[in-house]
Design an enzyme around this catalytic site. Structure first.
Site, short mmCIF file in Angstrom:
data_model
loop_
_atom_site.label_atom_id
_atom_site.label_comp_id
_atom_site.label_asym_id
_atom_site.label_seq_id
_atom_site.Cartn_x
_atom_site.Cartn_y
_atom_site.Cartn_z
N SER A 186 52.26 84.97 -7.63
CA SER A 186 51.71 84.58 -6.32
C SER A 186 51.83 85.73 -5.34
O SER A 186 52.72 86.59 -5.48
CB SER A 186 52.49 83.39 -5.77
OG SER A 186 52.11 83.13 -4.43
N TYR A 199 60.64 79.14 -3.82
CA TYR A 199 59.41 79.38 -4.58
C TYR A 199 59.10 80.88 -4.62
O TYR A 199 58.80 81.44 -5.69
CB TYR A 199 58.27 78.62 -3.91
CG TYR A 199 56.89 78.89 -4.47
CD1 TYR A 199 56.45 78.27 -5.64
CD2 TYR A 199 56.00 79.76 -3.81
CE1 TYR A 199 55.17 78.51 -6.13
CE2 TYR A 199 54.73 80.00 -4.31
CZ TYR A 199 54.32 79.37 -5.47
OH TYR A 199 53.06 79.61 -5.96
P1 NAD Z 1 48.11 72.62 -9.64
O1 NAD Z 1 48.97 71.59 -9.03
O2 NAD Z 1 46.71 72.26 -9.88
O3 NAD Z 1 48.74 73.16 -10.98
C1 NAD Z 1 50.13 73.27 -11.18
C2 NAD Z 1 50.44 72.57 -12.48
O4 NAD Z 1 51.80 72.80 -12.81
C3 NAD Z 1 50.28 71.06 -12.43
O5 NAD Z 1 48.96 70.66 -12.77
C4 NAD Z 1 51.28 70.60 -13.47
O6 NAD Z 1 50.62 70.24 -14.68
C5 NAD Z 1 52.14 71.81 -13.72
N1 NAD Z 1 53.55 71.44 -13.60
C6 NAD Z 1 54.26 71.28 -12.48
N2 NAD Z 1 55.51 70.87 -12.79
C7 NAD Z 1 55.57 70.78 -14.15
C8 NAD Z 1 56.56 70.40 -15.06
N3 NAD Z 1 57.79 70.02 -14.66
N4 NAD Z 1 56.27 70.42 -16.40
C9 NAD Z 1 55.03 70.77 -16.82
N5 NAD Z 1 54.04 71.14 -15.98
C10 NAD Z 1 54.32 71.14 -14.67
O7 NAD Z 1 48.20 73.89 -8.65
P2 NAD Z 1 47.79 75.43 -8.82
O8 NAD Z 1 47.77 75.94 -7.45
O9 NAD Z 1 46.61 75.57 -9.67
O10 NAD Z 1 49.06 76.05 -9.53
C11 NAD Z 1 48.99 76.89 -10.66
C12 NAD Z 1 49.84 78.12 -10.44
O11 NAD Z 1 49.29 78.90 -9.39
C13 NAD Z 1 51.29 77.85 -10.07
O12 NAD Z 1 52.14 78.70 -10.83
C14 NAD Z 1 51.33 78.25 -8.61
O13 NAD Z 1 52.61 78.70 -8.25
C15 NAD Z 1 50.33 79.37 -8.59
N6 NAD Z 1 49.80 79.71 -7.27
C16 NAD Z 1 49.03 78.83 -6.60
C17 NAD Z 1 48.54 79.19 -5.35
C18 NAD Z 1 47.67 78.28 -4.55
O14 NAD Z 1 47.38 78.59 -3.39
N7 NAD Z 1 47.23 77.17 -5.06
C19 NAD Z 1 48.84 80.45 -4.82
C20 NAD Z 1 49.63 81.31 -5.55
C21 NAD Z 1 50.10 80.93 -6.77
#
Ligand code: NAD
Ligand code: MG
Length: 294
Positions: A186, A199
């Site tokens: 991130s 985080y």
């Molecule tokens: P999202 O909620 O759609 O996806 C995150 C997924 O993590 C969930 O769908 C879930 O299946 C999984 N997860 C969470 N806890 C879990 C557990 N205990 N066991 C198994 N699976 C688990 O959100 P996203 O934003 O697509 O997140 C994906 C990645 O992107 C993450 O690593 C997040 O840190 C990173 N990220 C997101 C953003 C943003 O703005 N959305 C920015 C930077 C980084």
């Protein structure tokens, strides 16, 4: 000639309605529903016959990667929490409509045995594993550091960091030379926010793991890279990732003036998984709408 679009006005750019769900959230209940490339991504046979495992592949960024991989010709296994079955079923339908195999492997990455077995189960179901995308993540904001409970701290580190190590250890049994590992880190790993301390620490730890592993695994011909998203419209943000007051203008302070949609990251996950990235390892790609990562 194809129309040239202004990136500021591609995808959703209005204010978001406030909306809250319990962790981990369902994207099929979000308004607007994130665009994960179901219709907007077109494949070009760049991953024909490959086999990929994507954690958090039910929704958001992982779903965009899973869908793009299938559209590029790969079989795809996805992991997610059992509460997210309805999102996962949608992904399965999209993958199968592309004529590719979809393997659903629900379970909690906080459970070490589950996380380790997941890799073997995926490799068994697809008869191999070429691409490992460790994308699942937990983000719970706390405005006061004293409110970060030990439970939250442990969960965030276990899902975001420890599970990456466990899964990579197991994956080395399967990943061939030419295999690719991609970790979703991130912008928070570079520019931590005040309310995301735990985080952000996990996201810096992932950065360092990517660089260590790229150096260690180069010899085997396995590449390891990361993607560092900025503000992307996903379920993570509306299920404790941001305070509700930040939702309406989420992403609007970026140079491009809007939040990103998951599909806007898909091409980078495809590139890093493909042979076009043959000389790319140990790198982290920022996809942030213009916010610097350094
Ligand atoms: P999202 O909620 O759609 O996806 C995150 C997924 O993590 C969930 O769908 C879930 O299946 C999984 N997860 C969470 N806890 C879990 C557990 N205990 N066991 C198994 N699976 C688990 O959100 P996203 O934003 O697509 O997140 C994906 C990645 O992107 C993450 O690593 C997040 O840190 C990173 N990220 C997101 C953003 C943003 O703005 N959305 C920015 C930077 C980084
Ligand atoms: Mg989800």
């Amino acid at each position: 000639m194809a129309e040239l679009n202004n990136p500021k006005h591609m995808f959703y750019e209005d204010k978001f309605e406030k909306q809250e769900q319990p962790y981990p959230g369902l994207q099929n209940k979000m308004e607007p529903v994130p665009d994960c490339g179901e219709k907007s991504y077109t494949g070009h046979s760049r991953l024909e016959g490959r086999k990929a495992l994507v954690t958090g592949g039910d929704s958001g960024i992982g779903r965009a990667a899973a869908i793009a991989y299938a559209k590029e010709g790969a079989d795809v296994a996805i992991n997610y929490l059992s509460d997210e079955e309805s999102d996962a079923q949608e992904v399965k339908s999209v993958i199968e409509a592309e004529g590719r195999k979809a393997v659903l492997l629900p379970g909690d990455l906080r459970d070490e045995d589950f996380a380790r077995n997941l890799v073997h189960d995926a490799a068994k179901a697809m008869d191999g594993l070429d691409i490992l995308v460790m994308n699942a993540g937990m983000q719970q904001y706390q405005k006061d550091v004293r409110d970060i409970s030990t439970e939250q701290l442990k969960d965030t580190f276990t899902i975001n960091v420890f599970s990456n190590v466990w899964m990579l250890q197991e994956a080395l049994e399967h990943l061939p030379s030419g295999g690719s590992v991609i970790i979703t880190t991130s912008i928070q790993g570079f520019s931590p926010s005040d309310i995301l301390a735990d985080y952000a620490m996990t996201k810096s730890a992932q950065r360092s793991f990517i660089i260590s592993m790229a150096q260690q695994l180069g010899e085997k011909g396995i590449r390891v890279n990361g993607v560092a998203p900025g503000p992307i419209w996903t379920a993570l943000q509306i299920s404790g990732g941001q305070p509700q007051e930040s939702i309406p203008e989420f992403g609007q302070t970026t140079p491009l003036g809007r939040a990103g949609q998951p599909v806007e990251l898909a091409d980078t996950y495809v590139l890093l998984a493909s042979e076009s990235a043959s000389y790319i390892t140990g790198q982290i790609y920022g996809i942030t709408g213009g916010m610097p990562i350094n």
